[in-house]
Write an enzyme that holds these catalytic residues in place. Structure first.
Site, mmCIF file in Angstrom:
data_model
loop_
_atom_site.group_PDB
_atom_site.id
_atom_site.type_symbol
_atom_site.label_atom_id
_atom_site.label_comp_id
_atom_site.label_asym_id
_atom_site.label_seq_id
_atom_site.Cartn_x
_atom_site.Cartn_y
_atom_site.Cartn_z
ATOM 1 N N HIS A 105 20.254 7.509 -9.706
ATOM 2 C CA HIS A 105 20.818 8.883 -10.794
ATOM 3 C C HIS A 105 20.597 9.979 -9.689
ATOM 4 C CE1 HIS A 105 20.387 5.974 -13.593
ATOM 5 N NE2 HIS A 105 18.984 5.734 -13.639
ATOM 6 N N ARG A 145 26.450 3.492 -9.670
ATOM 7 C CA ARG A 145 26.186 2.062 -9.451
ATOM 8 C C ARG A 145 26.521 1.573 -8.252
ATOM 9 N NH1 ARG A 145 28.202 2.998 -14.444
ATOM 10 N NH2 ARG A 145 26.785 2.191 -16.269
ATOM 11 N N HIS A 194 17.387 1.064 -8.137
ATOM 12 C CA HIS A 194 16.782 0.277 -9.010
ATOM 13 C C HIS A 194 17.813 -0.669 -9.653
ATOM 14 C CE1 HIS A 194 17.273 3.764 -11.505
ATOM 15 N NE2 HIS A 194 17.202 2.918 -12.490
ATOM 16 N N GLU A 227 13.421 8.931 -14.964
ATOM 17 C CA GLU A 227 13.163 7.847 -15.999
ATOM 18 C C GLU A 227 11.850 7.193 -15.575
ATOM 19 O OE1 GLU A 227 15.668 3.766 -15.201
ATOM 20 O OE2 GLU A 227 16.733 5.668 -16.046
#
Length: 417
Positions: free
Chosen positions: A96, A299, A280, A131
């Site tokens: 991200h 991605r 990740h 996150e």
């Protein structure tokens, strides 16, 4: 005010058909239930059970848009999104952006006229997406961040030794990946620069990459034979992941990238923090996930979806860092706080029962809570609500400090500041 909310779990193909129903006591549908979203994200805003409380608004996004002062107290948007995540299959390799990169990319794609719903759109909003994930299942497996190059070399050395082929130099067997890792490293190259070159080459595809993937999988399967167990430890989980990913995504470059990454197994209650740039992929398990309310995902493989290699390379952090475990603080018995170094959110775990009769916690703004076990009553300045397993609630700031009583476990998300 306490506003009961519900939502329908997202049916992504990687989701478990049973884990969320078993955790929350909700019905199975026969379809995957991958993520239960609790928040106001436009992709799947939580529904309000009693719209009379929200001026007729049927979901949190509509209520906040119509009356942000009543819902949030201050601000115009809810800064976080709370999820229950249940992975039966690996998610895509992803990262991200930073807030600055997200703003620049969002404006750039808007100026280029790329529709928000386009499959090749990278930036759906101008926000970052840090996150955390807290494991609820006995184990939760993930890949996260680049491991030290020395460990990558140890894995490759192990595979070369077990393969036993002495007919060609190692770089011919393993392609430019090993050449880059060992032969081209100079005093002017950092480990991060080498890793970036390796990932760029792998994601570029082509016959050499395809040959490497096939050779790596075959050699890894050989290495996992019980006769080599004394050699493969402690890298057995990484080698098992190579085989697993090949079964799920045969021929994908992410299979090779996986051995460049830290392979992590959380136990129930442990947490990871994934900041901007940390590559990740969650592999298997059930957890509580809390993030900034963004949908920006770059991605890098293990997916049929769009992969923008140049943009991903700009976003990724190629530094080799320790596994980003996030340890909670416990200011009082029965309360754990998972708070990373961002202002968007904090996650509180509240456990009450025989040993702890009540826990008080003052969220810094509007909060969302979900009960995952037992029955817990939350009381505030103007009211209270009792949550059973699977129940969730939106709590307005006017309630102030919350007191939890009963016997059970609640996760509560709130702004970080």
């Amino acid at each position: 005010m306490f506003v009961s909310i519900v939502n329908t779990p997202r049916d992504y193909a990687w989701g478990s058909t049973t884990a969320i129903p078993e955790l929350l006591g909700t019905p199975e549908t026969g379809e995957p239930q991958a993520e239960l979203w609790l928040g106001a994200h436009p992709g799947s805003p939580s529904r309000v059970l009693d719209p009379v409380l929200t001026g007729g608004a049927g979901d949190l996004a509509a209520w906040i848009a119509a009356d942000p002062a009543a819902a949030l107290g201050k601000g115009e948007t809810l800064p976080f999104l709370l999820k229950i995540l249940a992975a039966a299959h690996p998610l895509s390799l992803q990262a991200h952006p930073t807030l600055e990169r997200a703003r620049e990319g969002y404006e750039r794609e808007n100026a280029a006229g790329v529709p928000l719903e386009a499959s090749n759109r990278n930036y759906k909003d101008a926000l970052h997406k840090p996150e955390i994930i807290v494991a609820l299942s006995p184990t939760f497996d993930a890949l996260c961040g680049f491991r030290p190059l020395a460990e990558v070399r140890e894995i490759v050395d192990l595979l070369v030794m077990i393969d036993g082929s002495q007919t060609a130099p190692r770089w011919e067997l393993y392609g430019p990946m090993v050449h880059l890792l060992e032969d081209s490293l100079t005093e002017h190259e950092t480990d991060a620069e080498v890793l970036k070159s390796v990932v760029e080459w792998l994601l570029g595809g082509g016959p050499e990459v395809e040959a490497l993937i096939g050779h790596l999988v075959r050699t890894t399967e050989k290495a996992l034979h019980p006769a080599h167990a004394h050699l493969t430890d402690p890298y057995t989980p990484s080698l098992e992941t190579v085989v697993q990913l090949n079964e799920e995504y045969p021929g994908d470059p992410g299979i090779v990238i996986s051995i460049l990454l830290n392979r992590v197994r959380l136990t129930a209650g442990q947490a990871l923090y994934l900041p901007a740039g940390n590559v990740h992929a969650y592999l298997r398990g059930v957890g509580v996930e809390l993030m900034a309310a963004s949908d920006n995902v770059l991605r890098g493989g293990l997916t049929p979806k769009h992969v923008d290699v140049p943009e991903l390379l700009q976003v990724l952090d190629f530094d080799s860092l320790p596994v980003p475990f996030l340890s909670p603080t416990s200011p009082v018995p029965g309360l754990q706080l998972f708070q990373p170094d961002v202002n968007d959110f904090v996650l509180a775990r509240i456990d009450v029962g025989d040993a702890v009769s009540s826990v008080a916690y003052p969220p810094r703004g509007a909060a969302i809570a979900i009960c995952i076990d037992g029955s817990v009553t939350l009381s505030g300045g103007t009211g209270s609500i009792t949550l059973g397993r699977g129940d969730s609630v939106f709590v307005t700031p006017q309630e102030g400090e919350l007191t939890a009583t009963g016997a059970g476990t609640v996760f509560l998300a709130a702004p970080g500041v």
